[in-house]
Write a protein that holds these residues in place. Structure first.
Motif, PDB file in Angstrom:
ATOM      1  N   LEU A  65       0.818  -1.215   0.000  1.00 46.68           N
ATOM      2  CA  LEU A  65       0.000   0.000   0.000  1.00 46.68           C
ATOM      3  C   LEU A  65       0.851   1.264   0.000  1.00 46.68           C
ATOM      4  O   LEU A  65       0.494   2.267  -0.617  1.00 46.68           O
ATOM      5  N   ALA A  66       2.002   1.229   0.692  1.00 43.72           N
ATOM      6  CA  ALA A  66       2.850   2.421   0.764  1.00 43.72           C
ATOM      7  C   ALA A  66       3.420   2.801  -0.591  1.00 43.72           C
ATOM      8  O   ALA A  66       3.820   3.955  -0.797  1.00 43.72           O
ATOM      9  N   PHE A  67       3.460   1.849  -1.537  1.00 41.40           N
ATOM     10  CA  PHE A  67       4.031   2.120  -2.856  1.00 41.40           C
ATOM     11  C   PHE A  67       2.959   2.129  -3.949  1.00 41.40           C
ATOM     12  O   PHE A  67       3.282   2.187  -5.129  1.00 41.40           O
ATOM     13  N   ALA A  68       1.683   2.066  -3.562  1.00 34.12           N
ATOM     14  CA  ALA A  68       0.601   1.961  -4.536  1.00 34.12           C
ATOM     15  C   ALA A  68       0.324   3.309  -5.204  1.00 34.12           C
ATOM     16  O   ALA A  68       0.515   4.373  -4.608  1.00 34.12           O
ATOM     17  N   TYR A  69      -0.161   3.244  -6.442  1.00 32.49           N
ATOM     18  CA  TYR A  69      -0.537   4.438  -7.190  1.00 32.49           C
ATOM     19  C   TYR A  69      -1.828   4.988  -6.611  1.00 32.49           C
ATOM     20  O   TYR A  69      -2.795   4.260  -6.400  1.00 32.49           O
ATOM     21  N   ARG A  70      -1.875   6.270  -6.357  1.00 31.83           N
ATOM     22  CA  ARG A  70      -2.979   6.869  -5.612  1.00 31.83           C
ATOM     23  C   ARG A  70      -4.335   6.627  -6.286  1.00 31.83           C
ATOM     24  O   ARG A  70      -5.335   6.388  -5.609  1.00 31.83           O
ATOM     25  N   ARG A  71      -4.405   6.674  -7.594  1.00 32.67           N
ATOM     26  CA  ARG A  71      -5.690   6.563  -8.281  1.00 32.67           C
ATOM     27  C   ARG A  71      -6.298   5.168  -8.161  1.00 32.67           C
ATOM     28  O   ARG A  71      -7.486   4.981  -8.426  1.00 32.67           O
ATOM     29  N   THR A  72      -5.497   4.185  -7.806  1.00 26.69           N
ATOM     30  CA  THR A  72      -6.018   2.823  -7.685  1.00 26.69           C
ATOM     31  C   THR A  72      -6.523   2.524  -6.275  1.00 26.69           C
ATOM     32  O   THR A  72      -6.956   1.402  -6.017  1.00 26.69           O
ATOM     33  N   LEU A  73      -6.477   3.471  -5.371  1.00 27.87           N
ATOM     34  CA  LEU A  73      -6.855   3.249  -3.985  1.00 27.87           C
ATOM     35  C   LEU A  73      -8.278   3.714  -3.724  1.00 27.87           C
ATOM     36  O   LEU A  73      -8.746   4.699  -4.308  1.00 27.87           O
ATOM     37  N   ASP A  74      -8.960   3.019  -2.814  1.00 23.83           N
ATOM     38  CA  ASP A  74     -10.263   3.508  -2.390  1.00 23.83           C
ATOM     39  C   ASP A  74     -10.064   4.551  -1.283  1.00 23.83           C
ATOM     40  O   ASP A  74      -8.935   4.852  -0.868  1.00 23.83           O
ATOM     41  N   GLU A  75     -11.152   5.080  -0.797  1.00 25.58           N
ATOM     42  CA  GLU A  75     -11.068   6.197   0.172  1.00 25.58           C
ATOM     43  C   GLU A  75     -10.369   5.779   1.459  1.00 25.58           C
ATOM     44  O   GLU A  75      -9.535   6.525   1.997  1.00 25.58           O
ATOM     45  N   ARG A  76     -10.683   4.576   1.958  1.00 22.59           N
ATOM     46  CA  ARG A  76     -10.067   4.115   3.203  1.00 22.59           C
ATOM     47  C   ARG A  76      -8.566   3.917   3.036  1.00 22.59           C
ATOM     48  O   ARG A  76      -7.772   4.284   3.898  1.00 22.59           O
ATOM     49  N   GLU A  77      -8.177   3.324   1.922  1.00 27.16           N
ATOM     50  CA  GLU A  77      -6.765   3.057   1.687  1.00 27.16           C
ATOM     51  C   GLU A  77      -5.974   4.343   1.502  1.00 27.16           C
ATOM     52  O   GLU A  77      -4.832   4.454   1.958  1.00 27.16           O
ATOM     53  N   ARG A  78      -6.569   5.331   0.841  1.00 29.19           N
ATOM     54  CA  ARG A  78      -5.894   6.620   0.700  1.00 29.19           C
ATOM     55  C   ARG A  78      -5.651   7.261   2.057  1.00 29.19           C
ATOM     56  O   ARG A  78      -4.572   7.797   2.332  1.00 29.19           O
ATOM     57  N   ALA A  79      -6.676   7.195   2.916  1.00 29.63           N
ATOM     58  CA  ALA A  79      -6.534   7.785   4.251  1.00 29.63           C
ATOM     59  C   ALA A  79      -5.447   7.076   5.053  1.00 29.63           C
ATOM     60  O   ALA A  79      -4.626   7.716   5.725  1.00 29.63           O
ATOM     61  N   LEU A  80      -5.420   5.725   4.954  1.00 30.54           N
ATOM     62  CA  LEU A  80      -4.416   4.962   5.697  1.00 30.54           C
ATOM     63  C   LEU A  80      -3.015   5.262   5.178  1.00 30.54           C
ATOM     64  O   LEU A  80      -2.080   5.430   5.964  1.00 30.54           O
ATOM     65  N   ARG A  81      -2.867   5.341   3.863  1.00 26.50           N
ATOM     66  CA  ARG A  81      -1.548   5.625   3.312  1.00 26.50           C
ATOM     67  C   ARG A  81      -1.085   7.029   3.674  1.00 26.50           C
ATOM     68  O   ARG A  81       0.099   7.251   3.979  1.00 26.50           O
ATOM     69  N   ASP A  82      -1.992   8.001   3.648  1.00 20.31           N
ATOM     70  CA  ASP A  82      -1.617   9.373   4.002  1.00 20.31           C
ATOM     71  C   ASP A  82      -1.164   9.448   5.457  1.00 20.31           C
ATOM     72  O   ASP A  82      -0.185  10.131   5.788  1.00 20.31           O
ATOM     73  N   VAL A  83      -1.882   8.756   6.335  1.00 15.15           N
ATOM     74  CA  VAL A  83      -1.485   8.719   7.748  1.00 15.15           C
ATOM     75  C   VAL A  83      -0.108   8.084   7.892  1.00 15.15           C
ATOM     76  O   VAL A  83       0.747   8.556   8.659  1.00 15.15           O
ATOM     77  N   ALA A  84       0.142   7.019   7.130  1.00 17.46           N
ATOM     78  CA  ALA A  84       1.430   6.325   7.208  1.00 17.46           C
ATOM     79  C   ALA A  84       2.573   7.245   6.805  1.00 17.46           C
ATOM     80  O   ALA A  84       3.635   7.254   7.448  1.00 17.46           O
ATOM     81  N   TYR A  85       2.382   8.044   5.751  1.00 14.35           N
ATOM     82  CA  TYR A  85       3.459   8.930   5.316  1.00 14.35           C
ATOM     83  C   TYR A  85       3.653  10.096   6.274  1.00 14.35           C
ATOM     84  O   TYR A  85       4.802  10.534   6.497  1.00 14.35           O
ATOM     85  N   ARG A  86       2.583  10.592   6.849  1.00 16.03           N
ATOM     86  CA  ARG A  86       2.748  11.681   7.831  1.00 16.03           C
ATOM     87  C   ARG A  86       3.504  11.184   9.058  1.00 16.03           C
ATOM     88  O   ARG A  86       4.443  11.831   9.526  1.00 16.03           O
ATOM     89  N   ARG A  87       3.075  10.054   9.589  1.00 10.72           N
ATOM     90  CA  ARG A  87       3.756   9.503  10.760  1.00 10.72           C
ATOM     91  C   ARG A  87       5.163   9.033  10.403  1.00 10.72           C
ATOM     92  O   ARG A  87       6.100   9.190  11.199  1.00 10.72           O
ATOM     93  N   GLY A  88       5.296   8.452   9.210  1.00  8.96           N
ATOM     94  CA  GLY A  88       6.610   7.984   8.795  1.00  8.96           C
ATOM     95  C   GLY A  88       7.616   9.118   8.682  1.00  8.96           C
ATOM     96  O   GLY A  88       8.797   8.953   9.021  1.00  8.96           O
ATOM     97  N   PHE A  89       7.165  10.286   8.218  1.00  8.00           N
ATOM     98  CA  PHE A  89       8.064  11.435   8.112  1.00  8.00           C
ATOM     99  C   PHE A  89       8.562  11.860   9.492  1.00  8.00           C
ATOM    100  O   PHE A  89       9.744  12.155   9.672  1.00  8.00           O
ATOM    101  N   ARG A  90       7.648  11.872  10.470  1.00  2.72           N
ATOM    102  CA  ARG A  90       8.070  12.240  11.832  1.00  2.72           C
ATOM    103  C   ARG A  90       8.999  11.175  12.414  1.00  2.72           C
ATOM    104  O   ARG A  90       9.996  11.492  13.067  1.00  2.72           O
ATOM    105  N   LEU A  91       8.653   9.912  12.172  1.00  5.89           N
ATOM    106  CA  LEU A  91       9.483   8.831  12.703  1.00  5.89           C
ATOM    107  C   LEU A  91      10.865   8.806  12.066  1.00  5.89           C
ATOM    108  O   LEU A  91      11.836   8.381  12.693  1.00  5.89           O
ATOM    109  N   LEU A  92      10.951   9.285  10.814  1.00  4.37           N
ATOM    110  CA  LEU A  92      12.248   9.304  10.142  1.00  4.37           C
ATOM    111  C   LEU A  92      13.220  10.220  10.873  1.00  4.37           C
ATOM    112  O   LEU A  92      14.386   9.868  11.087  1.00  4.37           O
ATOM    113  N   GLY A  93      12.758  11.400  11.246  1.00  2.00           N
ATOM    114  CA  GLY A  93      13.614  12.300  12.021  1.00  2.00           C
ATOM    115  C   GLY A  93      14.017  11.686  13.348  1.00  2.00           C
ATOM    116  O   GLY A  93      15.177  11.792  13.772  1.00  2.00           O
ATOM    117  N   LEU A  94      13.057  11.038  14.011  1.00  2.00           N
ATOM    118  CA  LEU A  94      13.370  10.374  15.281  1.00  2.00           C
ATOM    119  C   LEU A  94      14.366   9.239  15.072  1.00  2.00           C
ATOM    120  O   LEU A  94      15.291   9.066  15.871  1.00  2.00           O
TER     121      LEU A  94
END
Length: 345
Positions: A65-94
């Protein structure tokens, strides 16, 4: 995930199982990013392959899912992936901050456990960023969004459609492919010269002679092979050039005479009592780096010819674990009795 197919084999359908795998991934990444142990003795490739296998399992369990093309995702999957990248960005600095802390702590620990030839900032050969540290950084950069998804996604239902067997097995073929490419590079990959590091400033003096430290190295297979290092202190007095700081290499009579040793003092064989071991000046094998390939049979010799010219050589074998693909590496330093460098690695 409701609409997209899942590639998990069932074992990682449980969130609890995925969190256990994530714990192992974090531990392996911390191992690669630390300086303890100071060397993995060629077995870092096994750690990397294990880490890659766990990464593939996590990617399959989240259906990439983290590498999926955005247009192929449903609404739930888009929300989950967006949350993953936001949290992942913060975790990267940590993660990078924790990595720096791990380097400092394990560097100090390695210094006191393994001696002053090991630890953070003790190598006198500049090998650049180590392969194990590079893998640790790439792991954080590429896998944090997938790790977040695998951590927060609930248990997967039994009705989710698995991916085709072909897609499942193609991902696993990357592991033997990486292993084969690495073995070939260790066996026939070109060697590179390594210069002295910036912290190489172990100045020293010997009565009756002029002295200077020398450092160099040969790197096999870049960051994913091994480095054979040379650390030697050389002195010259107009009659001979000689090695100082290694009692296994005898001092010439001219060096002992120039030191003004009092009559009757036991200087030991070859002047060993006035030439004690000093690893910060001369240390055979101290600057070898063998995380991904092993450096064995390191032997250092110093021979003074009839013209007072010192021929100092480092000989070592570099191979994959268990002696696979062994090759010989030699570093040679030649200095005349007046301190002129005639040959260097």
């Amino acid at each position: 995930m409701n609409n997209r197919s899942t590639s998990t084999a069932g074992l990682l359908a449980s969130r609890r199982a995925r969190r256990v795998v994530i714990g192992v991934v974090v531990a392996l990444t911390a191992l690669l990013g630390s300086l303890v142990p100071s060397s993995l003795h060629g077995f870092a490739i096994l750690v990397v392959l294990l880490l890659a296998g766990l990464d593939i399992a996590l990617i399959r369990s989240t259906d990439a899912l983290a590498f999926a093309y955005r247009r192929t995702l449903d609404e739930r999957e888009r929300a989950l992936r967006d949350v993953a990248y936001r949290r992942g960005f913060r975790l990267l600095g940590l993660a990078f901050a924790v990595e720096v802390l791990i380097l400092i702590v394990t560097g100090i620990l390695s210094y006191y456990v393994n001696g002053n030839a090991h630890g953070l900032g003790t190598a006198v050969v500049d090998t650049g960023i180590t392969g194990r540290a590079l893998v640790g950084m790439l792991e954080a950069l590429l896998m944090l969004p997938t790790v977040v998804i695998a951590w927060v996604d609930p248990d997967q239902g039994a009705d989710e459609t698995p991916a085709t067997p072909r897609r499942q097995w193609l991902a696993w073929l990357t592991l033997p492919a990486v292993a084969v490419v690495w073995l070939v590079l260790v066996a026939i990959g070109p060697e590179q010269a390594a210069a002295a590091s910036r912290n190489h400033s172990s100045s020293f003096s010997v009565q009756g002679a002029t002295c200077a430290p020398f450092a160099a190295g040969r790197i096999v297979d870049a960051e994913f092979g091994a480095t054979v290092g040379m650390r030697v202190g050389v002195c010259w007095n107009g009659h001979d050039a000689f090695v100082f700081g290694d009692p296994t290499i005898p001092l010439p009579p001219s060096a002992i005479a120039g030191m003004g040793v009092p009559a009757g003092l036991d200087i030991g064989p070859g002047g060993s009592n006035v030439n004690p071991s000093q690893s910060d000046i001369t240390a055979c094998g101290a600057d070898n780096l063998d995380d991904f390939a092993t450096v064995s049979a390191t032997d250092c010799t110093g021979v003074i010819d009839s013209g007072g010219i010192l021929h100092y050589s480092v000989h070592a074998h570099v191979s994959a674990p268990l002696g696979i693909g062994q090759r010989n590496v030699t570093l040679t330093l030649v200095i005349d009795r007046n301190g002129h460098v005639l040959e260097r690695p």
